[in-house]
Design a protein around this motif. Sequence first.
Motif, PDB file in Angstrom:
ATOM      1  N   ALA A 199      53.107  95.785  25.847  1.00  0.00           N
ATOM      2  CA  ALA A 199      53.155  95.409  27.250  1.00  0.00           C
ATOM      3  C   ALA A 199      53.089  96.660  28.115  1.00  0.00           C
ATOM      4  O   ALA A 199      53.545  97.729  27.720  1.00  0.00           O
ATOM      5  N   PRO A 200      52.463  96.559  29.303  1.00  0.00           N
ATOM      6  CA  PRO A 200      52.377  97.742  30.157  1.00  0.00           C
ATOM      7  C   PRO A 200      53.754  98.189  30.605  1.00  0.00           C
ATOM      8  O   PRO A 200      54.633  97.370  30.866  1.00  0.00           O
ATOM      9  N   PRO A 201      53.990  99.483  30.703  1.00  0.00           N
ATOM     10  CA  PRO A 201      55.312  99.958  31.138  1.00  0.00           C
ATOM     11  C   PRO A 201      55.567  99.592  32.584  1.00  0.00           C
ATOM     12  O   PRO A 201      54.676  99.615  33.430  1.00  0.00           O
ATOM     13  N   ALA A 202      56.801  99.224  32.874  1.00  0.00           N
ATOM     14  CA  ALA A 202      57.166  98.832  34.230  1.00  0.00           C
ATOM     15  C   ALA A 202      57.280 100.067  35.119  1.00  0.00           C
ATOM     16  O   ALA A 202      57.798 101.101  34.716  1.00  0.00           O
ATOM     17  N   ARG A 203      56.786  99.944  36.360  1.00  0.00           N
ATOM     18  CA  ARG A 203      56.878 101.023  37.326  1.00  0.00           C
ATOM     19  C   ARG A 203      58.090 100.790  38.211  1.00  0.00           C
ATOM     20  O   ARG A 203      58.322  99.683  38.703  1.00  0.00           O
ATOM     21  N   ALA A 204      58.851 101.851  38.449  1.00  0.00           N
ATOM     22  CA  ALA A 204      60.071 101.712  39.240  1.00  0.00           C
ATOM     23  C   ALA A 204      59.770 101.371  40.695  1.00  0.00           C
ATOM     24  O   ALA A 204      60.596 100.763  41.376  1.00  0.00           O
ATOM     25  N   ASP A 205      58.582 101.787  41.167  1.00  0.00           N
ATOM     26  CA  ASP A 205      58.252 101.524  42.565  1.00  0.00           C
ATOM     27  C   ASP A 205      57.492 100.224  42.756  1.00  0.00           C
ATOM     28  O   ASP A 205      56.997  99.942  43.843  1.00  0.00           O
ATOM     29  N   ARG A 206      57.354  99.414  41.701  1.00  0.00           N
ATOM     30  CA  ARG A 206      56.673  98.131  41.792  1.00  0.00           C
ATOM     31  C   ARG A 206      57.621  97.024  41.330  1.00  0.00           C
ATOM     32  O   ARG A 206      58.349  97.186  40.345  1.00  0.00           O
TER      33      ARG A 206
END
Length: 506
Positions: A404-411
């Motif tokens: 799974a794509p890594p989660a972005r803290a700013d999204r």
Amino acid sequence: MTGRRIVSISLPRLAIESWLSRAAKRGDDWPETVPLALSVPGTHGPVIHAVNRAAEEAGARIGARAVDSRAICPALRIEQAEPEQDAARLARLAFWARRWGPWSTPDGDDGILIDTTGTAHLFGGEAAMLARIQAHFARAGLTAKLALAPTRGTAWALARFGPERAICTDPLPALAPLPVAGLRLSDETQLLLRRLGLKTIGDLAAIPRLSLMRRFARADAQDNPLIRLDQALGRAAEPLDAPEPAPEFAAEARLAEPVVDPSDWLPELLERLCAQLAAADRGCRRLCLSVFRIDGERRDIRVSMAAPTREAAHLLRLFDGRLERLDPGYGFDLIRLAAEAVEPLTAAQPGLDGAAPSGLALARLVDRLAARFGPTAISRPLPHESHIPERAEIPGPPLAAIPAPPARADRPIRLLSPAEEIRVLYVIPEGPPAQFIWRRQTLRVARHAGPERIAPEWWRDRPGTRLRDYFRIEDDTGLRLWIYREGLIHDGRGGAPRWFLHGIFA
């Protein structure tokens, strides 16, 4: 000559017996005394494809025209044959026959081949194994004649022209008294050999090869008597169409009496299978539970895992509620559990509190959800090449091997689809709205960060698409939202900018 052992099973009455079985399930019983024939389309009208014993005794012959057979036997009943259903049943029977060997395949329209090399001792020897195979086919309502030999050609010939349940170790003496039809030749080639005085395989083997090579130099390899003889004697290799290879990791239970529920045997099978996987440092991604019914049918249940595992307790939970869907028929006497997809899996260090390594909990949750609701009921995001937020991910299968794509803290993790327009009451110059209305609620912005400008994809978006300025905001209650302004004042692409709420932070 190698030590290979091949069992050839001839099912000369497969078509008529399968048709009668299907008719009985439809409630249409045919007495054995009524002459019955099955026909298929021919060049000059329907021809006989299969007959029962009463029709055979009355003079009906396979290959004869239906009208001629009815003239010989006026009481003959002729029905339409179903070769496609017969072929499907033969394929199922060939797969079902793997209880006696790891490799089996249909052989023509009325036969099965089983490679039993090294397995006869599990059934009390070769003679006992052949008797058991024949009894199982008889229990399924099929007439079977079979033989065991070192080569496919010899086993095929003995099963059709040799003694009952023949066992051969030396092909030539066993083949010598058999007719040349035992070499799987066409009718034209058999007729030519008989005209030459070669009626048996022994007569053919005694003739100098040079003279026969000249006569059959242009014959096809499948219809050349010399090539067929060499294949039967083991002098020439005969390629076999192999189906999928036997599973490397499997456990099975052979039952003395037929049962209808495999639940009591499943935990032990899983323990044995997981022990095999652990010894090889492997984990499974897909399991197949197969039950072999006594009527020749086979039923499968497959479960898949999001991550490789060999934990028996977790795998057992994936079969909850699924075993009841099995149709046991008159019962089954063989249960097999096979790992169809395996991957390397080294031992993982648990935490100090004994908890499983992080990441397994989500994978096991996905496994249970997919097992209960089906693999298409849930999905996972997969990365996609785009900088537009709603296009940066696409739904994919939950058991995909792609991480799974890594989660972005700013999204935000949760995006609204589509983005919801908000009504702005007051706007900070070059910043987010100080106050706006969303879903009939008035929200006041306490903190904000941004903007993050995202331009349209000119190669995909229509002309006139406006850019976006994204802001991360937080209201006075702690609710964190992701909003954007669509367009700029005097950008020449529309009227006043519009505001949208696109995501909600956790």
